[in-house]
Scaffold this motif. Structure first.
Motif, PDB file in Angstrom:
ATOM      1  N   SER A 276      39.095  -7.881  10.414  1.00 13.88           N
ATOM      2  CA  SER A 276      39.406  -8.989   9.515  1.00 13.88           C
ATOM      3  C   SER A 276      40.187 -10.008  10.318  1.00 13.88           C
ATOM      4  CB  SER A 276      40.201  -8.528   8.294  1.00 13.88           C
ATOM      5  OG  SER A 276      41.443  -7.971   8.694  1.00 13.88           O
ATOM      6  N   ALA A 277      40.116 -11.261   9.887  1.00 22.61           N
ATOM      7  CA  ALA A 277      40.825 -12.325  10.593  1.00 22.61           C
ATOM      8  C   ALA A 277      41.435 -13.277   9.582  1.00 22.61           C
ATOM      9  CB  ALA A 277      39.882 -13.083  11.526  1.00 22.61           C
ATOM     10  N   THR A 278      42.647 -13.707   9.875  1.00 23.05           N
ATOM     11  CA  THR A 278      43.317 -14.682   9.032  1.00 23.05           C
ATOM     12  C   THR A 278      44.290 -15.487   9.867  1.00 23.05           C
ATOM     13  OG1 THR A 278      44.641 -14.987   7.026  1.00 23.05           O
ATOM     14  CG2 THR A 278      45.121 -13.037   8.356  1.00 23.05           C
ATOM     15  N   GLN A 279      44.332 -16.780   9.621  1.00 25.53           N
ATOM     16  CA  GLN A 279      45.245 -17.694  10.298  1.00 25.53           C
ATOM     17  C   GLN A 279      45.153 -17.568  11.830  1.00 25.53           C
ATOM     18  OE1 GLN A 279      49.085 -16.888   8.514  1.00 25.53           O
ATOM     19  NE2 GLN A 279      48.646 -18.275   6.799  1.00 25.53           N
ATOM     20  N   GLY A 280      43.929 -17.436  12.325  1.00 29.06           N
ATOM     21  CA  GLY A 280      43.716 -17.410  13.762  1.00 29.06           C
ATOM     22  C   GLY A 280      44.030 -16.097  14.443  1.00 29.06           C
ATOM     23  N   GLN A 281      44.268 -15.036  13.669  1.00 31.74           N
ATOM     24  CA  GLN A 281      44.560 -13.720  14.223  1.00 31.74           C
ATOM     25  C   GLN A 281      43.473 -12.736  13.794  1.00 31.74           C
ATOM     26  OE1 GLN A 281      47.461 -13.151  16.238  1.00 31.74           O
ATOM     27  NE2 GLN A 281      47.456 -15.392  16.124  1.00 31.74           N
ATOM     28  N   LEU A 282      42.872 -12.063  14.760  1.00 28.03           N
ATOM     29  CA  LEU A 282      41.808 -11.090  14.503  1.00 28.03           C
ATOM     30  C   LEU A 282      42.327  -9.685  14.776  1.00 28.03           C
ATOM     31  CD1 LEU A 282      38.779 -10.219  14.096  1.00 28.03           C
ATOM     32  CD2 LEU A 282      38.493 -10.620  16.564  1.00 28.03           C
ATOM     33  N   THR A 283      42.098  -8.787  13.838  1.00 29.08           N
ATOM     34  CA  THR A 283      42.427  -7.380  14.033  1.00 29.08           C
ATOM     35  C   THR A 283      41.145  -6.563  13.979  1.00 29.08           C
ATOM     36  OG1 THR A 283      44.614  -7.631  13.025  1.00 29.08           O
ATOM     37  CG2 THR A 283      43.739  -5.400  13.181  1.00 29.08           C
ATOM     38  N   VAL A 284      40.901  -5.810  15.043  1.00 31.59           N
ATOM     39  CA  VAL A 284      39.731  -4.935  15.114  1.00 31.59           C
ATOM     40  C   VAL A 284      40.221  -3.498  15.130  1.00 31.59           C
ATOM     41  CG1 VAL A 284      37.672  -4.289  16.410  1.00 31.59           C
ATOM     42  CG2 VAL A 284      38.455  -6.665  16.432  1.00 31.59           C
ATOM     43  N   ARG A 285      39.759  -2.717  14.190  1.00 35.48           N
ATOM     44  CA  ARG A 285      40.083  -1.294  14.136  1.00 35.48           C
ATOM     45  C   ARG A 285      38.810  -0.511  14.434  1.00 35.48           C
ATOM     46  NH1 ARG A 285      42.560  -3.952   9.998  1.00 35.48           N
ATOM     47  NH2 ARG A 285      44.861  -3.837   9.964  1.00 35.48           N
ATOM     48  N   ALA A 286      38.953   0.581  15.184  1.00 39.31           N
ATOM     49  CA  ALA A 286      37.754   1.329  15.565  1.00 39.31           C
ATOM     50  C   ALA A 286      38.107   2.767  15.895  1.00 39.31           C
ATOM     51  CB  ALA A 286      37.078   0.669  16.765  1.00 39.31           C
ATOM     52  N   THR A 287      37.094   3.628  15.822  1.00 38.03           N
ATOM     53  CA  THR A 287      37.266   5.036  16.143  1.00 38.03           C
ATOM     54  C   THR A 287      37.252   5.298  17.642  1.00 38.03           C
ATOM     55  OG1 THR A 287      34.880   5.311  15.833  1.00 38.03           O
ATOM     56  CG2 THR A 287      36.303   5.840  13.964  1.00 38.03           C
ATOM     57  N   GLY A 288      37.008   4.279  18.440  1.00 39.74           N
ATOM     58  CA  GLY A 288      37.014   4.417  19.884  1.00 39.74           C
ATOM     59  C   GLY A 288      36.789   3.065  20.533  1.00 39.74           C
ATOM     60  N   PRO A 289      36.940   2.992  21.850  1.00 38.40           N
ATOM     61  CA  PRO A 289      36.812   1.701  22.524  1.00 38.40           C
ATOM     62  C   PRO A 289      35.424   1.096  22.430  1.00 38.40           C
ATOM     63  CG  PRO A 289      36.995   3.493  24.113  1.00 38.40           C
ATOM     64  CD  PRO A 289      37.309   4.074  22.777  1.00 38.40           C
ATOM     65  N   GLY A 290      34.386   1.935  22.472  1.00 40.18           N
ATOM     66  CA  GLY A 290      33.035   1.406  22.368  1.00 40.18           C
ATOM     67  C   GLY A 290      32.790   0.739  21.028  1.00 40.18           C
ATOM     68  N   SER A 291      33.216   1.385  19.947  1.00 46.99           N
ATOM     69  CA  SER A 291      33.053   0.804  18.619  1.00 46.99           C
ATOM     70  C   SER A 291      33.900  -0.449  18.468  1.00 46.99           C
ATOM     71  CB  SER A 291      33.425   1.830  17.549  1.00 46.99           C
ATOM     72  OG  SER A 291      32.556   2.947  17.607  1.00 46.99           O
ATOM     73  N   ALA A 292      35.088  -0.466  19.091  1.00 51.99           N
ATOM     74  CA  ALA A 292      35.938  -1.657  19.040  1.00 51.99           C
ATOM     75  C   ALA A 292      35.246  -2.841  19.709  1.00 51.99           C
ATOM     76  CB  ALA A 292      37.279  -1.374  19.708  1.00 51.99           C
ATOM     77  N   ALA A 293      34.577  -2.590  20.829  1.00 55.48           N
ATOM     78  CA  ALA A 293      33.873  -3.666  21.521  1.00 55.48           C
ATOM     79  C   ALA A 293      32.740  -4.218  20.660  1.00 55.48           C
ATOM     80  CB  ALA A 293      33.329  -3.162  22.859  1.00 55.48           C
TER      81      ALA A 293
END
Length: 735
Positions: free
Chosen positions: A44-61
């Motif tokens: 999700s992203a708000t006010q120019g800040q993006l947060t990515v949550r993932a079960t591992g680095p590959g999914s985060a990418a």
């Protein structure tokens, strides 16, 4: 800004990836853990800040890339690996996606020859970023394997000269690793092995940092003649004789273990090993139990060195030599390998799915893989609609795949096909029609409006013509076009054969393809700043779909004895080749000299430079030895610098064709072709002019050829032999 909590241990690697892809805006991205099983991400992203949550680095990418595509309108692609980063990170609502499968496999042994033979770290770094952003978990990695072979053989007591004589030239190392040949086109340049060993370390470290678990080559039974003396058996592949030792020989198990030990010492391990003891070569013994004994010996060696070893096995032999690989033989082979030690790669599942033949491999772990590209041929042919159907069928089967793979022999061609496959790996992929619109917008970074409508129309046109090949088999052993094939004097000895083959490649409505070409040129003219990236590549590729087909029709009109128009000695045919080469020359990746310059970077002496040039030239022309008649033009490319090579051969053919009543004409043609092929290996192509403007060239060619192509197809179909006109199951009914 960073959140106060302590991030996942892979966060620094993702920070680095984000910085390479989106530049300064990477500081506005936070990566966090997402609890739960499987491959999943949310953002999700708000006010120019993006947060990515993932079960591992590959999914985060993948999550980062999904956000960039859907909310920033930009995609990282083979043709545009570093698009401009966004100036601002726009808001995005909470989004979550999960993968259908646990693994995504990537590459083929041959890719390390036909695509990446000369890559340096800069190219590999971009490729690894592409892998991460597209969800690759399981890449094959064989860069530097020659260093392992060298160490293993020296430890066995072979003299350095014998080891050097066993190793092939650089472009042929994948075929050495598979056991198909040894010593061919060598020796390796001075300094090659240590340089590639270092590069392999960089590649593996980056892949692991980004959550990938690479697969390394394993022993196949292939050994130098010096080790095989008195204990080995000889086999043949495409004229190359090699030696293998039997599974009962203690040396087999020892070399299998030694290979893994050296890999561990040099680079560590992810416990994954690729070996194909019978790739395009049937076993040296007819005993149905022999493949199983080979499997047992190989697995014993792997586990001697690594108790967690898992064997990745390509199913290519089961498809390519299906007459030999009966159900009995395949079962005996696979039953020798415990299920938990084996992952099967159904390598050509889009065309010859072995999972259906063997009932989902009886519940063993397997991956559905799309091959599509053989040898780096870059004719834009694929079956996008069929891809959706085949993959759905596999995922819905009783024994679905644990992974999905891209197993092409070369990358860069028909990118929409492979990008679509990667998106289908994740749940909730849009239907193909919607996906094509999104693809066009993201690929060219186009906002909504008339230009995007043109781009969408172009891709819908391509997806209903050349990218909807249906049951046409895309395979070099079938007819895939006239231009790149080696000329034969008796081309017309079988009445209507060539006409039939040409008709098979014209299954679609030519007006639809011509309109798609026009629409894409209009996009280029409206957004010329995009032409340096993926748009320019696609302009060249759509022209490569039209002009070779038009050239074939001109050839038939000029030379086919059944034609009533033999009046121009092929002038139109040769003019099309010259125009095609001029367009291809506007793109660096479609110029032969780009390929050879990349090879020359690895030279440390004039002698090395000559050897590297020979490898570069040989692989994409005669492949083996001039005149051997085996793999000529297997790796044929529609590249500037090679088109003139093909043109020269056809001029020799045309001259011989005019004198076919003379005794010995066929021998004279063969001698002339060999002289031309030797000259290319010795001298390379004539220097090419500077690149030029791909949009301007595209406009010139679409105006010159689009209507002419449609008219020529209409005339050709009207004159097909009785029973052929309009009967092709996919042949368009309009012009």
């Amino acid at each position: 800004m960073r959140s106060a909590h302590e991030g996942p241990d892979w966060e620094p690697a993702l920070d680095g990836l984000a910085a390479r892809v989106i530049g300064a805006r990477a500081a506005d991205v936070t990566f966090e853990w997402l609890d739960g099983p499987g491959r999943r991400f949310s953002y999700s992203a708000t006010q120019g800040q993006l947060t990515v949550r993932a079960t591992g680095p590959g999914s985060a990418a993948v999550g980062l890339h999904d956000y960039l595509r859907r909310h920033c309108g930009t995609a990282v692609s083979w043709d545009d690996p570093r698009p401009p980063g966004p100036r601002w990170l726009p808001d995005a609502p909470p989004t979550e996606r999960s993968a259908h499968v646990t693994e995504t496999y990537y590459l083929n042994f041959c890719t390390f020859s036909y695509t990446s033979a000369w890559w340096d770290w800069e190219q590999w770094e971009r490729e690894i970023d592409w892998m991460a952003l597209h969800g690759i978990t399981t890449p094959l990695m064989m860069v530097g394997h020659e260093a392992v072979i060298e160490r293993v053989l020296l430890d066995e007591g072979l003299e350095p000269a014998a080891v050097s004589g066993f190793l092939s030239g650089p472009a042929y190392l994948p075929f050495l690793a598979m056991g198909n040949l040894d010593g061919f086109a060598g020796p390796l340049p001075d300094g090659w092995i240590p340089a590639r060993r270092k590069l392999a370390g960089q590649i593996l470290q980056r892949q692991r940092d980004l959550g990938m678990r690479p697969v390394l080559p394993a022993f196949t039974g292939h050994v130098p003649a010096e080790l095989a003396a008195g204990r080995g058996s000889s086999r043949e592949w495409q004229g190359h004789r090699t030696q293998v030792i039997g599974p009962e020989d203690p040396l087999f198990r020892r070399l299998a273990a030694s290979t893994v030990h050296v890999q561990q010492e040099l680079w560590g391990t992810d416990h994954r090993y690729a070996s194909d003891p019978f790739i395009e070569m049937v076993p040296v013994e007819d005993d149905p139990d022999y493949p199983g004994r080979v499997a047992e010996a190989l697995l014993a060696g792997l586990t001697d060195a690594d108790r967690q070893a898992v064997w990745f096995l390509q199913c290519w032999p089961f498809a390519y030599q299906s007459d030999f690989w009966t159900e009995e033989r395949v079962r005996a082979f696979l039953e020798a390998i415990p299920d938990e030690r084996l992952v099967l790669l159904d390598l050509w599942a889009e065309e010859a799915p072995q999972w259906r033949r063997f009932d989902g491999f009886a519940g063993r772990g397997w991956m559905w893989c799309a091959l599509l590209n053989f040898g780096g041929r870059n004719d834009p042919l694929a079956d996008l609609p069929g891809l959706d159907q085949e993959l759905d069928r596999a995922l819905g089967s009783e024994n679905p795949p644990v992974g999905i793979g891209l197993s092409m022999e070369a990358t860069g061609t028909a990118p929409a096909y492979f990008e679509r496959l990667l998106d289908l790996t994740w749940r909730d992929a849009p239907p193909l029609g919607d996906w094509l619109r999104e693809w066009a917008a993201q690929r060219y970074r186009l906002p909504a409006g008339p230009v995007l409508e043109d781009a969408t129309a172009a891709w819908h046109g391509l997806a209903s013509t050349v990218l909807a090949s249906g049951d046409l088999r895309i395979f070099p052993e079938d007819f895939t076009g006239l231009i790149t094939q080696r000329p034969e004097l008796d081309l017309f000895s079988s009445p209507n054969r060539l006409r039939h083959e040409v008709s098979e490649l014209l299954w679609y409505k030519p007006t639809t393809l011509a309109d798609a070409w026009r629409s894409l040129v209009a996009v280029g003219e409206a957004a010329p700043e995009r032409a340096a990236g993926a748009l320019g590549h696609d302009l060249a590729e759509v022209a490569s779909a039209v002009l070779p087909r038009y050239a074939e029709l001109c050839f038939l009109a000029a030379f086919d004895p059944a034609s009533d128009r033999q009046d121009d000695d092929g002038a139109r045919f040769f003019a099309v080749l010259e125009d095609l080469e001029r367009l291809l020359g506007t793109r660096a990746e479609l110029r032969y000299d780009t390929w050879e310059r990349a090879a020359a970077r690895w030279a440390t002496s004039p002698e090395d430079e000559r050897a590297l040039a020979d490898n570069a030239r040989r692989l994409v022309t005669v492949w083996g030895d001039v005149g051997d008649g085996r793999l000529d033009d297997y790796s044929a490319r529609l590249w500037a610098g090679l088109i003139s090579y093909y043109r020269d051969r056809w001029r020799l053919w045309a001259d011989a064709h005019r004198h076919t009543s003379d005794d010995g004409t066929g021998k004279h043609l063969e001698a002339a072709l060999r002289r031309r092929e030797h000259a290319f290996l010795r001298d390379g192509p004539a220097p090419l002019p500077a690149g030029g403007d791909v949009v301007a060239e595209s406009r010139r060619l679409v105006d010159r050829y689009a209507d002419a192509f449609c008219d020529e197809v209409q005339r050709f179909r009207a004159n097909l032999p009785a029973g052929r006109a309009g009967t092709h199951p996919k042949m368009g009914t309009d012009r």
